[in-house]
Motif scaffolding. Structure first.
Motif, PDB file in Angstrom:
ATOM      1  N   UNK A 136       0.827  -1.221   0.000  1.00  0.00           N
ATOM      2  CA  UNK A 136       0.000   0.000   0.000  1.00  0.00           C
ATOM      3  C   UNK A 136       0.855   1.263   0.000  1.00  0.00           C
ATOM      4  N   UNK A 137       2.081   1.157   0.506  1.00  0.00           N
ATOM      5  CA  UNK A 137       2.957   2.332   0.567  1.00  0.00           C
ATOM      6  C   UNK A 137       3.698   2.593  -0.743  1.00  0.00           C
ATOM      7  N   UNK A 138       3.686   1.649  -1.667  1.00  0.00           N
ATOM      8  CA  UNK A 138       4.444   1.811  -2.914  1.00  0.00           C
ATOM      9  C   UNK A 138       4.015   3.026  -3.737  1.00  0.00           C
ATOM     10  N   UNK A 139       2.713   3.300  -3.916  1.00  0.00           N
ATOM     11  CA  UNK A 139       2.328   4.437  -4.774  1.00  0.00           C
ATOM     12  C   UNK A 139       2.903   5.772  -4.338  1.00  0.00           C
ATOM     13  N   UNK A 141       5.683   6.427  -3.489  1.00  0.00           N
ATOM     14  CA  UNK A 141       7.045   6.537  -4.021  1.00  0.00           C
ATOM     15  C   UNK A 141       7.061   6.439  -5.550  1.00  0.00           C
ATOM     16  N   UNK A 142       5.869   6.567  -6.144  1.00  0.00           N
ATOM     17  CA  UNK A 142       5.775   6.545  -7.603  1.00  0.00           C
ATOM     18  C   UNK A 142       5.874   5.167  -8.205  1.00  0.00           C
ATOM     19  N   UNK A 168      -0.757   3.506 -14.184  1.00  0.00           N
ATOM     20  CA  UNK A 168      -1.351   4.579 -13.392  1.00  0.00           C
ATOM     21  C   UNK A 168      -1.383   4.188 -11.912  1.00  0.00           C
ATOM     22  N   UNK A 169      -1.189   5.193 -11.080  1.00  0.00           N
ATOM     23  CA  UNK A 169      -1.351   5.050  -9.636  1.00  0.00           C
ATOM     24  C   UNK A 169      -2.655   5.707  -9.229  1.00  0.00           C
ATOM     25  N   UNK A 170      -3.257   5.215  -8.163  1.00  0.00           N
ATOM     26  CA  UNK A 170      -4.511   5.802  -7.695  1.00  0.00           C
ATOM     27  C   UNK A 170      -4.369   6.280  -6.257  1.00  0.00           C
ATOM     28  N   UNK A 176     -12.089  11.858  -3.011  1.00  0.00           N
ATOM     29  CA  UNK A 176     -12.096  11.644  -4.451  1.00  0.00           C
ATOM     30  C   UNK A 176     -10.804  10.917  -4.843  1.00  0.00           C
ATOM     31  N   UNK A 177     -10.805  10.376  -6.051  1.00  0.00           N
ATOM     32  CA  UNK A 177      -9.653   9.589  -6.490  1.00  0.00           C
ATOM     33  C   UNK A 177      -8.895  10.308  -7.601  1.00  0.00           C
ATOM     34  N   UNK A 178      -7.576  10.286  -7.472  1.00  0.00           N
ATOM     35  CA  UNK A 178      -6.688  10.872  -8.472  1.00  0.00           C
ATOM     36  C   UNK A 178      -5.916   9.757  -9.167  1.00  0.00           C
ATOM     37  N   UNK A 179      -6.013   9.710 -10.488  1.00  0.00           N
ATOM     38  CA  UNK A 179      -5.204   8.800 -11.298  1.00  0.00           C
ATOM     39  C   UNK A 179      -3.964   9.562 -11.742  1.00  0.00           C
ATOM     40  N   UNK A 180      -2.786   8.984 -11.468  1.00  0.00           N
ATOM     41  CA  UNK A 180      -1.549   9.695 -11.792  1.00  0.00           C
ATOM     42  C   UNK A 180      -0.521   8.709 -12.365  1.00  0.00           C
TER      43      UNK A 180
END
Length: 326
Positions: A136-139, A141-142, A168-170, A176-180
């Protein structure tokens, strides 16, 4: 980092004092840091430099509160780092004495310390909650995670930089959700057992936090790429995997690799950074112990576009909460 504990000074120390780079001493330092789970890996390394024979380290308050033990007048403190502060003074069990009325005499306290120094779980079984927290902590860090890589059993995991918006990361921001776009992809063999997955993920994160991978530029490089030879990179990553896996009770292939190297060579590779090994271990250990908030992740630290999007979403949420009819 405070009070002169800098990467340059520590690596200068390790390079200048031949004993620190001997295979025998490196193995002893690793085993000390594996056993000293009461401290984060980096502080365990600092403690080893000051007191290689220490058994169990706590500050004065914790010795008194947890075990009813006082500090001897001639005790020699061990200095470690604390978040957002200067230094903390720790004391080994040999620097303490049983205060009146305590249930832990010198014999009992030795038994307690031996229990605390044992692995968290049986060899081969990883605590599922720690594993899931790590993922869960990976996103933050990109890093995108793919657990379904198709490969032979000899190839377990791989981390790579992404130069296009392939993954994509969420993130959940203000309900709200951000897709990046992800900056890195960590892929794991779908055939691997859980313990194999864990050890391999730690190994690959070792490459990431030791800057063995070229960093993204958003708008500037996240870190300076360390262009080491393959053997040096593998030694650093294997050291990290061995240290972390041993702390959580996993028998890692890294142990066999490193013991083989240390048995065959009188010194560790000349171009590795011992300081970097323990800094990276510290970062990974934190990912196992606590959630990484967005503000503490590398995306927030290095990517201004990401920070702007997060800020905008939060401001809109506040405006909608204050003025719902707009």
């Amino acid at each position: 980092m405070e009070s002169g504990f800098t990467e340059e000074r520590l690596d200068s120390l390790f390079a200048g004092v031949k004993g620190y780079r001997s295979s025998t001493n490196f193995r002893a330092m690793m085993k000390f840091c594996q056993r000293m789970k009461v401290l984060a890996p980096y502080n365990a390394m600092l403690a080893y430099i000051q007191r290689p024979g220490a058994k169990y380290l706590l500050n004065e308050g914790k010795w008194k509160k947890l075990f009813g033990r006082g500090i001897r007048p001639d005790a020699r403190p061990i200095l470690v780092l604390i978040p957002f502060g200067p230094l903390e003074y720790l004391f080994d069990v040999d620097d303490t004495y049983p205060m009146p009325g305590t249930e832990y005499d010198d014999i009992e306290i030795e038994k307690v310390i031996n229990d605390f120094s044992a692995p968290f779980s049986a060899q081969g079984n990883i605590d599922s909650s720690k594993f899931q927290l790590l993922l869960k902590n990976l996103p933050s860090f990109g890093i995108a995670y793919n657990p379904s890589m198709i490969a032979g059993r000899e190839y377990c995991a791989k981390i790579m930089r992404l130069d296009k918006n392939e993954e994509k990361l969420e993130f959940k921001v203000s309900n709200k959700f951000l897709q990046y776009p992800a900056n890195f992809l960590l892929s794991v063999n779908s055939k691997a057992e859980e313990a194999e997955r864990f050890a391999s993920i730690i190994h690959e994160l070792g490459h990431y936090f030791c800057h063995h991978i070229k960093a993204p530029c958003t708008p500037k490089e996240w870190w300076h790429y360390r262009d080491l030879d393959h053997n040096a990179k593998e030694f650093e990553a294997e050291s990290i995997s061995w240290l972390i896996c041993d702390r959580v009770g996993i028998k890692s292939p890294s142990e066999k690799y490193l013991n083989g190297y240390l048995d065959s060579n009188s010194e560790i590779p000349s171009d590795i950074s011992i300081d970097m090994i323990f800094k990276a271990s510290n970062d990974i250990w934190k990912m196992l112990m606590e959630p990484t908030t967005l503000a503490k992740g590398f995306l927030h630290k290095y990517d201004k576009t990401f920070v702007t999007k997060i800020k905008s979403m939060r401001e809109k949420h506040v405006q909608q909460s204050l003025f719902p009819n707009l």
